[in-house]
Design a protein around this motif. Structure first.
Motif, PDB file in Angstrom:
ATOM      1  N   GLY A  49     -24.186  36.841  -1.409  1.00 55.85           N
ATOM      2  CA  GLY A  49     -22.895  37.163  -0.825  1.00 55.85           C
ATOM      3  C   GLY A  49     -21.767  37.319  -1.815  1.00 55.85           C
ATOM      4  O   GLY A  49     -21.969  37.725  -2.967  1.00 55.85           O
ATOM      5  N   PHE A  50     -20.569  36.933  -1.392  1.00 56.39           N
ATOM      6  CA  PHE A  50     -19.353  37.283  -2.108  1.00 56.39           C
ATOM      7  C   PHE A  50     -18.529  36.040  -2.457  1.00 56.39           C
ATOM      8  O   PHE A  50     -18.856  34.924  -2.060  1.00 56.39           O
ATOM      9  N   ALA A  51     -17.446  36.271  -3.173  1.00 55.66           N
ATOM     10  CA  ALA A  51     -16.571  35.157  -3.550  1.00 55.66           C
ATOM     11  C   ALA A  51     -16.104  34.415  -2.305  1.00 55.66           C
ATOM     12  O   ALA A  51     -15.991  33.191  -2.300  1.00 55.66           O
ATOM     13  N   LYS A  52     -15.858  35.168  -1.213  1.00 54.33           N
ATOM     14  CA  LYS A  52     -15.491  34.558   0.060  1.00 54.33           C
ATOM     15  C   LYS A  52     -16.170  35.339   1.184  1.00 54.33           C
ATOM     16  O   LYS A  52     -15.723  36.412   1.567  1.00 54.33           O
ATOM     17  N   ASN A  53     -17.270  34.797   1.717  1.00 54.25           N
ATOM     18  CA  ASN A  53     -17.979  35.466   2.805  1.00 54.25           C
ATOM     19  C   ASN A  53     -17.133  35.470   4.074  1.00 54.25           C
ATOM     20  O   ASN A  53     -16.526  34.460   4.436  1.00 54.25           O
ATOM     21  N   GLU A  54     -17.125  36.613   4.766  1.00 57.48           N
ATOM     22  CA  GLU A  54     -16.342  36.740   5.989  1.00 57.48           C
ATOM     23  C   GLU A  54     -17.204  36.729   7.248  1.00 57.48           C
ATOM     24  O   GLU A  54     -16.684  36.798   8.359  1.00 57.48           O
ATOM     25  N   ASP A  55     -18.519  36.646   7.072  1.00 57.45           N
ATOM     26  CA  ASP A  55     -19.451  36.648   8.203  1.00 57.45           C
ATOM     27  C   ASP A  55     -20.485  35.561   7.966  1.00 57.45           C
ATOM     28  O   ASP A  55     -21.032  35.455   6.856  1.00 57.45           O
ATOM     29  N   LYS A  56     -20.766  34.771   8.978  1.00 59.41           N
ATOM     30  CA  LYS A  56     -21.717  33.668   8.818  1.00 59.41           C
ATOM     31  C   LYS A  56     -23.122  34.159   8.526  1.00 59.41           C
ATOM     32  O   LYS A  56     -23.967  33.407   8.028  1.00 59.41           O
ATOM     33  N   GLU A  57     -23.417  35.434   8.848  1.00 62.96           N
ATOM     34  CA  GLU A  57     -24.746  35.975   8.573  1.00 62.96           C
ATOM     35  C   GLU A  57     -24.900  36.437   7.123  1.00 62.96           C
ATOM     36  O   GLU A  57     -25.996  36.716   6.668  1.00 62.96           O
ATOM     37  N   THR A  58     -23.801  36.555   6.400  1.00 65.71           N
ATOM     38  CA  THR A  58     -23.872  36.988   5.005  1.00 65.71           C
ATOM     39  C   THR A  58     -24.526  35.900   4.165  1.00 65.71           C
ATOM     40  O   THR A  58     -24.182  34.725   4.299  1.00 65.71           O
ATOM     41  N   PRO A  59     -25.488  36.272   3.305  1.00 68.04           N
ATOM     42  CA  PRO A  59     -26.170  35.248   2.518  1.00 68.04           C
ATOM     43  C   PRO A  59     -25.236  34.542   1.540  1.00 68.04           C
ATOM     44  O   PRO A  59     -24.196  35.093   1.140  1.00 68.04           O
ATOM     45  N   GLU A  60     -25.597  33.334   1.161  1.00 68.84           N
ATOM     46  CA  GLU A  60     -24.830  32.594   0.167  1.00 68.84           C
ATOM     47  C   GLU A  60     -24.857  33.345  -1.166  1.00 68.84           C
ATOM     48  O   GLU A  60     -25.877  33.907  -1.556  1.00 68.84           O
TER      49      GLU A  60
ATOM     50  N   GLN B 298     -18.235  44.187   2.883  1.00 71.56           N
ATOM     51  CA  GLN B 298     -19.203  43.103   3.033  1.00 71.56           C
ATOM     52  C   GLN B 298     -20.268  43.414   4.082  1.00 71.56           C
ATOM     53  O   GLN B 298     -21.216  42.643   4.251  1.00 71.56           O
ATOM     54  N   SER B 299     -20.148  44.537   4.762  1.00 71.41           N
ATOM     55  CA  SER B 299     -21.189  44.952   5.704  1.00 71.41           C
ATOM     56  C   SER B 299     -22.488  45.199   4.942  1.00 71.41           C
ATOM     57  O   SER B 299     -22.495  45.820   3.878  1.00 71.41           O
ATOM     58  N   SER B 300     -23.602  44.738   5.491  1.00 71.07           N
ATOM     59  CA  SER B 300     -24.879  44.948   4.803  1.00 71.07           C
ATOM     60  C   SER B 300     -25.241  46.421   4.718  1.00 71.07           C
ATOM     61  O   SER B 300     -26.026  46.825   3.859  1.00 71.07           O
ATOM     62  N   ALA B 301     -24.659  47.252   5.584  1.00 63.74           N
ATOM     63  CA  ALA B 301     -24.905  48.690   5.505  1.00 63.74           C
ATOM     64  C   ALA B 301     -24.202  49.317   4.305  1.00 63.74           C
ATOM     65  O   ALA B 301     -24.601  50.375   3.824  1.00 63.74           O
ATOM     66  N   VAL B 302     -23.156  48.665   3.809  1.00 63.15           N
ATOM     67  CA  VAL B 302     -22.394  49.198   2.671  1.00 63.15           C
ATOM     68  C   VAL B 302     -22.832  48.550   1.360  1.00 63.15           C
ATOM     69  O   VAL B 302     -23.031  49.223   0.349  1.00 63.15           O
ATOM     70  N   SER B 303     -22.989  47.230   1.379  1.00 67.98           N
ATOM     71  CA  SER B 303     -23.296  46.500   0.141  1.00 67.98           C
ATOM     72  C   SER B 303     -24.717  45.930   0.164  1.00 67.98           C
ATOM     73  O   SER B 303     -24.971  44.829  -0.295  1.00 67.98           O
ATOM     74  N   TYR B 304     -25.634  46.722   0.693  1.00 67.62           N
ATOM     75  CA  TYR B 304     -27.006  46.244   0.886  1.00 67.62           C
ATOM     76  C   TYR B 304     -27.613  45.680  -0.398  1.00 67.62           C
ATOM     77  O   TYR B 304     -28.140  44.571  -0.428  1.00 67.62           O
ATOM     78  N   TYR B 305     -27.556  46.459  -1.474  1.00 67.60           N
ATOM     79  CA  TYR B 305     -28.252  46.031  -2.689  1.00 67.60           C
ATOM     80  C   TYR B 305     -27.567  44.855  -3.382  1.00 67.60           C
ATOM     81  O   TYR B 305     -28.231  44.002  -3.955  1.00 67.60           O
ATOM     82  N   TRP B 306     -26.238  44.819  -3.336  1.00 67.50           N
ATOM     83  CA  TRP B 306     -25.574  43.648  -3.919  1.00 67.50           C
ATOM     84  C   TRP B 306     -26.056  42.385  -3.210  1.00 67.50           C
ATOM     85  O   TRP B 306     -26.405  41.389  -3.849  1.00 67.50           O
ATOM     86  N   GLN B 307     -26.101  42.437  -1.887  1.00 68.34           N
ATOM     87  CA  GLN B 307     -26.515  41.264  -1.129  1.00 68.34           C
ATOM     88  C   GLN B 307     -27.988  40.929  -1.363  1.00 68.34           C
ATOM     89  O   GLN B 307     -28.380  39.757  -1.403  1.00 68.34           O
ATOM     90  N   THR B 308     -28.811  41.961  -1.537  1.00 68.95           N
ATOM     91  CA  THR B 308     -30.235  41.728  -1.787  1.00 68.95           C
ATOM     92  C   THR B 308     -30.458  41.053  -3.136  1.00 68.95           C
ATOM     93  O   THR B 308     -31.274  40.137  -3.258  1.00 68.95           O
TER      94      THR B 308
END
Length: 555
Positions: free
Chosen positions: A150-161, A136-146
């Motif tokens: 985010g994910f089924a269950k975000n683990e960081d408050k900075e991760t987008p919805e 879930q790190s933006s350095a690893v899953s940058y394009y998915w997040q873009t």
């Protein structure tokens, strides 16, 4: 990249590099098939890939390799930026742009023998959506997040919805992907290498391994760092990654659904200096290379080599991370840095013919470019005055730059850094250099916001203005380290507008808001050149740098 040094020293270094290349690749270079024809194409790349799984990457050197082996639902036409069918022959969305239906190709196989179908598509999208931990790190899953949030269950408050809702296999050859809200990133996002489709069998193997992180350093899963597990549907399959020799070997996939690759073997070797790549081509040790130094274009053409130039579709910038250095939170300091840089000189001395000084964070070839942005002319005296007004005379700042790489927007990083450093020091700013290896160190550090000043750029993934400005300024991003709701709202205003004229007008206003706030300094846009040997029938060159090496043959 290369260190500024005397011409003689550069020549010695380049000669040594070519000697090593000649030794390392003779066995590959001299391969012939049963008919006595050359069956291996060797390409000189400017940097190392970071992963064999494109879903874990955000850099062009990884995608250069994986694009030959993996395919997405949509692709771009050969040599252009128009979206065409990939693994989906046709596609459509509902009027709201929230339900996307893909009619898939039949008879497609993965490299491991698994069948491609709608269930495989959904297995991939659900795999990414359910990533946990370091994935879930933006350095690893940058394009998915873009593209999907985010994910089924975000683990960081900075991760987008999360915007991804579901994927349904309507039948064997029909996949339906549903998102919560319409987005300017779709359908273009369905063409990204990071969302290319993997074999379900391979996905199960991936899920048994973890990515881990310690500070800014990320350890990628073993399957992504050696050949043998990853499996796509492309015209080539990855057979070896020799990190010692800095090369990836691919072999023609004879069960490919489309036109078979014309050359049996493909070797992509990292040669991280412009001189080294040019001399390797001249010596016959490689058959082509990317990012030709501007001064070398006419030389190579005069010797009979082929040096096609791509269209302009990139942006090079100086990034500022406000959370890394509190002085950067002051607008006067950011303006001072912009006025301190002699961008005309950077373009004139470092970029290929046709390069332009950038006034905003997209090239003028993209709809949404504005003629009304605030500009910052080179003016050392004004830079000093702004620093004094901000109470920052004698400012000291760390400046990160990448090594062992050349990028389409950044031909010689070391040289560009030295020129910018000199400009900043003329204005009274003390620069602390921090060189870092491009992949993965530099990419991970800049993504994590660890560099006060840094050099980066962007080659568009698809032709929409949001793919540029939305990439950086749609929301809080650690790379920039600032929060400005008004600016984020301006950038997002056009992202959900269906009408093309309205969207373009919104992008223009966003560009004006960005340059008034000045989160960083756009430097330039340029047309990168690529070179091929005399005996090569080259592929169509792409403004997106998405060349398909399966098109290559020998004369």
């Amino acid at each position: 990249m290369r260190i500024l040094r005397s011409r003689a020293a550069r020549a010695i270094t380049a000669a040594l590099a070519v000697g090593l290349i000649a030794t390392g690749c003779a066995s590959e270079r001299d391969k012939e098939d049963s008919k006595g024809e050359k069956d291996t194409f060797v390409f000189g790349a400017p940097g190392d890939p970071s992963s064999l799984d494109p879903a874990l990457a955000s850099d062009g050197e990884t995608f250069r390799v994986t694009r030959q082996a993996f395919e997405a639902l949509l692709e771009h036409e050969s040599g252009g930026s128009k979206l065409v069918g990939g693994l989906a022959e046709t596609w459509e969305s509902n009027d709201a742009g929230t339900v996307w239906t893909f009619n898939l190709r039949k008879g497609v196989k993965f490299h491991d023998g698994e069948a491609f179908n709608a269930a495989a598509v959904c297995a991939n999208y659900d795999h990414w959506f359910n990533w946990k931990g370091t994935y879930q790190s933006s350095a690893v899953s940058y394009y998915w997040q873009t593209i999907m949030g985010g994910f089924a269950k975000n683990e960081d408050k900075e991760t987008p919805e999360a915007n991804y809702k579901s994927c349904t296999a309507k039948d064997e050859n029909t996949a339906v992907i549903e998102v919560k809200k319409p987005s300017a990133n779709l359908p273009g996002g369905f063409s990204l290498q990071a969302l290319a489709i993997h074999s379900p069998k391979a996905l199960k193997a991936y899920e048994a391994q973890e990515a881990t992180a310690k500070g800014d350093a990320i350890t990628y899963p073993k399957y992504s760092q050696e050949a043998g597990t990853v499996a796509g549907t492309g015209p080539y399959k990855i057979t070896k990654w020799n990190k010692g020799n800095k090369e990836v070997t691919l072999q023609r996939f004879d069960d490919y659904w489309g036109e078979k690759a014309k050359v049996k073997n493909l070797v992509i070797r990292t040669i991280d200096t412009e001189d080294g790549r040019r001399q390797a081509l001249q010596a016959g040790d490689i058959d082509g290379y990317d990012l030709v130094a501007p001064a070398d274009v006419k030389t190579l053409e005069g010797e009979g080599f082929q040096v096609p130039t791509r269209g302009v579709f990139n942006l090079f910038y100086l990034g500022m991370t406000q959370e890394k250095n509190p002085a950067l939170k002051k607008k006067e300091v950011r303006q001072a840095i912009a006025h301190a840089l002699d961008r005309e000189n950077l373009v004139k001395t470092q970029l290929p013919e046709g390069g332009k000084v950038a006034t905003q964070f997209m090239p003028d070839t993209v709809e949404g470019y504005s003629e009304g942005v605030k500009t910052y002319a080179y003016d050392t005296a004004k830079a000093k005055s702004l620093l004094k007004a901000a109470g920052e005379s004698g400012l000291k700042i760390e400046f990160c730059y990448p090594t062992e790489v050349t990028r389409p927007y950044m031909p010689a990083p070391q040289d560009l850094f030295e020129l910018m450093k000199a400009d900043l020091e003329k204005a009274g700013i003390t620069v602390t250099p921090k060189p870092m290896k491009w992949a993965p160190d530099y990419l991970d550090a800049t993504e994590a916001g660890s560099c006060a000043l840094h050099m980066l750029g962007w080659t568009g993934d698809f032709n929409d203005g949001y793919n540029f400005i939305g990439t950086w300024f749609a929301e809080y991003d650690k790379q920039w380290g600032f929060r400005n709701k008004a600016l984020f709202d301006a950038v997002n205003a056009g992202s959900k507008v269906a009408d093309e004229a309205e969207r373009t007008a919104a992008y223009k206003k966003a560009n004006e808001a960005i340059m008034a706030y000045l989160p960083g300094v756009p430097i330039s846009s340029s047309p990168p050149a690529i070179a091929f040997a005399k005996n090569v029938n080259p592929p169509k060159v792409s403004p997106l740098t998405q060349e398909n090496f399966a098109e290559i043959s020998f004369k």
